[in-house]
Design a protein around this motif. Structure first.
Motif, PDB file in Angstrom:
ATOM      1  N   UNK A  20       0.832  -1.199   0.000  1.00  0.00           N
ATOM      2  CA  UNK A  20       0.000   0.000   0.000  1.00  0.00           C
ATOM      3  C   UNK A  20       0.875   1.262   0.000  1.00  0.00           C
ATOM      4  N   UNK A  21       1.538   1.543  -1.116  1.00  0.00           N
ATOM      5  CA  UNK A  21       2.362   2.755  -1.171  1.00  0.00           C
ATOM      6  C   UNK A  21       1.476   3.997  -1.092  1.00  0.00           C
ATOM      7  N   UNK A  22       1.987   5.029  -0.474  1.00  0.00           N
ATOM      8  CA  UNK A  22       1.224   6.274  -0.331  1.00  0.00           C
ATOM      9  C   UNK A  22       1.748   7.291  -1.336  1.00  0.00           C
ATOM     10  N   UNK A  23       0.878   7.705  -2.218  1.00  0.00           N
ATOM     11  CA  UNK A  23       1.231   8.720  -3.212  1.00  0.00           C
ATOM     12  C   UNK A  23       0.388   9.958  -2.937  1.00  0.00           C
ATOM     13  N   UNK A  24       1.050  11.010  -2.521  1.00  0.00           N
ATOM     14  CA  UNK A  24       0.335  12.233  -2.195  1.00  0.00           C
ATOM     15  C   UNK A  24      -0.073  12.967  -3.470  1.00  0.00           C
ATOM     16  N   UNK A  69      -7.280   0.203  -2.412  1.00  0.00           N
ATOM     17  CA  UNK A  69      -7.808  -1.000  -3.055  1.00  0.00           C
ATOM     18  C   UNK A  69      -7.108  -1.294  -4.363  1.00  0.00           C
ATOM     19  N   UNK A  70      -6.871  -0.272  -5.133  1.00  0.00           N
ATOM     20  CA  UNK A  70      -6.175  -0.416  -6.415  1.00  0.00           C
ATOM     21  C   UNK A  70      -4.744  -0.882  -6.180  1.00  0.00           C
ATOM     22  N   UNK A  71      -4.111  -0.350  -5.132  1.00  0.00           N
ATOM     23  CA  UNK A  71      -2.728  -0.725  -4.813  1.00  0.00           C
ATOM     24  C   UNK A  71      -2.615  -2.207  -4.494  1.00  0.00           C
ATOM     25  N   UNK A  72      -3.567  -2.736  -3.744  1.00  0.00           N
ATOM     26  CA  UNK A  72      -3.527  -4.156  -3.381  1.00  0.00           C
ATOM     27  C   UNK A  72      -3.585  -5.024  -4.632  1.00  0.00           C
ATOM     28  N   UNK A  73      -4.449  -4.693  -5.570  1.00  0.00           N
ATOM     29  CA  UNK A  73      -4.586  -5.511  -6.778  1.00  0.00           C
ATOM     30  C   UNK A  73      -3.325  -5.447  -7.641  1.00  0.00           C
ATOM     31  N   UNK A  74      -2.684  -4.287  -7.667  1.00  0.00           N
ATOM     32  CA  UNK A  74      -1.408  -4.189  -8.372  1.00  0.00           C
ATOM     33  C   UNK A  74      -0.355  -5.067  -7.712  1.00  0.00           C
ATOM     34  N   UNK A  75      -0.356  -5.064  -6.383  1.00  0.00           N
ATOM     35  CA  UNK A  75       0.620  -5.860  -5.638  1.00  0.00           C
ATOM     36  C   UNK A  75       0.398  -7.354  -5.849  1.00  0.00           C
ATOM     37  N   UNK A 124      -0.254  -8.900  -8.402  1.00  0.00           N
ATOM     38  CA  UNK A 124       0.412  -9.338  -9.634  1.00  0.00           C
ATOM     39  C   UNK A 124       1.905  -9.551  -9.432  1.00  0.00           C
ATOM     40  N   UNK A 125       2.468  -8.948  -8.390  1.00  0.00           N
ATOM     41  CA  UNK A 125       3.895  -9.127  -8.119  1.00  0.00           C
ATOM     42  C   UNK A 125       4.177 -10.481  -7.460  1.00  0.00           C
ATOM     43  N   UNK A 126       3.145 -11.201  -7.042  1.00  0.00           N
ATOM     44  CA  UNK A 126       3.340 -12.520  -6.446  1.00  0.00           C
ATOM     45  C   UNK A 126       3.711 -13.567  -7.494  1.00  0.00           C
ATOM     46  N   UNK A 127       3.562 -13.179  -8.775  1.00  0.00           N
ATOM     47  CA  UNK A 127       3.974 -14.017  -9.908  1.00  0.00           C
ATOM     48  C   UNK A 127       3.125 -15.264 -10.119  1.00  0.00           C
ATOM     49  N   UNK A 128       1.883 -15.219  -9.665  1.00  0.00           N
ATOM     50  CA  UNK A 128       0.918 -16.237 -10.048  1.00  0.00           C
ATOM     51  C   UNK A 128       0.128 -15.667 -11.221  1.00  0.00           C
ATOM     52  N   UNK A 129      -0.215 -16.495 -12.220  1.00  0.00           N
ATOM     53  CA  UNK A 129      -0.903 -15.964 -13.402  1.00  0.00           C
ATOM     54  C   UNK A 129      -2.329 -15.491 -13.105  1.00  0.00           C
ATOM     55  N   UNK A 130      -2.770 -14.509 -13.867  1.00  0.00           N
ATOM     56  CA  UNK A 130      -4.163 -14.074 -13.876  1.00  0.00           C
ATOM     57  C   UNK A 130      -4.757 -14.567 -15.191  1.00  0.00           C
ATOM     58  N   UNK A 131      -5.744 -15.445 -15.101  1.00  0.00           N
ATOM     59  CA  UNK A 131      -6.275 -16.117 -16.285  1.00  0.00           C
ATOM     60  C   UNK A 131      -7.717 -15.729 -16.576  1.00  0.00           C
ATOM     61  N   UNK A 132      -8.046 -15.728 -17.859  1.00  0.00           N
ATOM     62  CA  UNK A 132      -9.436 -15.535 -18.260  1.00  0.00           C
ATOM     63  C   UNK A 132     -10.248 -16.762 -17.832  1.00  0.00           C
ATOM     64  N   UNK A 187       1.277 -15.016   0.489  1.00  0.00           N
ATOM     65  CA  UNK A 187       2.053 -15.978  -0.300  1.00  0.00           C
ATOM     66  C   UNK A 187       2.287 -17.269   0.507  1.00  0.00           C
ATOM     67  N   UNK A 188       2.619 -17.132   1.787  1.00  0.00           N
ATOM     68  CA  UNK A 188       2.835 -18.287   2.652  1.00  0.00           C
ATOM     69  C   UNK A 188       1.565 -19.131   2.742  1.00  0.00           C
ATOM     70  N   UNK A 189       0.416 -18.448   2.867  1.00  0.00           N
ATOM     71  CA  UNK A 189      -0.877 -19.145   2.926  1.00  0.00           C
ATOM     72  C   UNK A 189      -1.119 -19.933   1.637  1.00  0.00           C
ATOM     73  N   UNK A 190      -0.849 -19.314   0.491  1.00  0.00           N
ATOM     74  CA  UNK A 190      -1.073 -19.967  -0.803  1.00  0.00           C
ATOM     75  C   UNK A 190      -0.180 -21.190  -0.951  1.00  0.00           C
ATOM     76  N   UNK A 191       1.094 -21.039  -0.638  1.00  0.00           N
ATOM     77  CA  UNK A 191       2.031 -22.142  -0.797  1.00  0.00           C
ATOM     78  C   UNK A 191       1.702 -23.298   0.159  1.00  0.00           C
TER      79      UNK A 191
END
Length: 260
Positions: free
Chosen positions: A25-29, A119-125, A127-135, A250-254
């Protein structure tokens, strides 16, 4: 107490918890809003002439009205209401006059709150977990760890129509691990009470989902993990569903991938 709740409390109260959250959750003023000079001049004149109607009229032209008032949205969307409701306009303008012109202009230039981006920040993050997002088609047929691609609304429709869940609101993610579906709602809770309690309840309601090969989890961070007699902390420490910090996701997923 669920082990993920216990681990989250320990993590939140350890060194560097808030520092680590900045990755998620980076803070951008936002920049200070600019009040156009022509409107600023009219606001100044309205102050000099004590013209409350004109003052409210001009301030409604700005993206940010200087004070919070439940009647502002109606006046902004329907300007004709200004002339039809003199008592309302007088009430609002008296408050504005009492603040003084400098404060009114300063409040009108106030930037957007950075918390609205969380909320937007979490969804961006995610994607950094490197699991695919599939249709949807590949998501359904695949057996790998993957997130369903789509908006909150699309995820809600999938959960309701394909998984038989009765969600009234969108959710933040749907994760598939082999043949198991995990529905998740994420919140960064910054204070107690009001809308924050409502957001907490929304996440907890998702974490109550349990049906065959489907479970819900709440991914919570912020003030909820710190010892308190407030509603959120008291609820979380007695909750038996899966609630955890995003830092443990990530720990929970693995772990689930190994168990299934």
């Amino acid at each position: 107490m669920n082990k993920w709740i216990k681990k989250s409390i320990e993590l939140a109260n350890s060194h560097g918890y808030l520092d680590k959250l900045l990755e998620i959750y980076p803070v951008e003023y936002e920049k200070i809003r600019v009040v156009p000079q022509n409107i600023k001049n009219k606001i100044k004149r309205a102050f000099i002439e004590k013209d409350g109607n004109k003052l409210v009229e001009e301030l409604l032209k700005l993206p940010k009205f200087p004070i919070d008032d439940p009647y502002i949205a109606s006046l902004r969307r329907h300007p004709s209401l200004l002339s039809k409701n003199p008592k309302t306009v007088e009430r609002i303008s008296e408050k504005l006059f009492s603040l003084g012109i400098n404060t009114v202009l300063e409040l009108s230039a106030k930037p957007k709150s950075p918390s609205r981006q969380l909320g937007h920040s979490f969804k961006n993050w995610l994607k950094t977990l490197n699991y695919p997002f599939l249709k949807e088609d590949k998501f359904n047929s695949g057996s790998q760890i993957a997130f369903l691609e789509g908006s909150d609304k699309k995820l809600k429709e999938f959960a309701n129509n394909k998984l038989g869940i009765n969600l009234s609101k969108g959710i933040d993610f749907i994760l598939k691990i082999k043949n198991k579906f995990i529905l998740g709602e994420a919140k960064f809770l910054t204070d107690y009470g009001g809308s924050q309690n409502n957001q907490f309840r929304d996440a907890i309601n998702v974490a109550k989902i349990k049906k065959n090969n489907i479970i819900g989890i709440a991914v919570l961070d912020g003030i909820v993990w710190f010892k308190s007699n407030e509603y959120m902390h008291k609820t979380i420490t007695s909750f038996d569903g899966v609630v955890l910090s995003a830092l443990l996701l990530r720990e929970f997923i693995e772990e689930h991938n190994k168990l299934i």
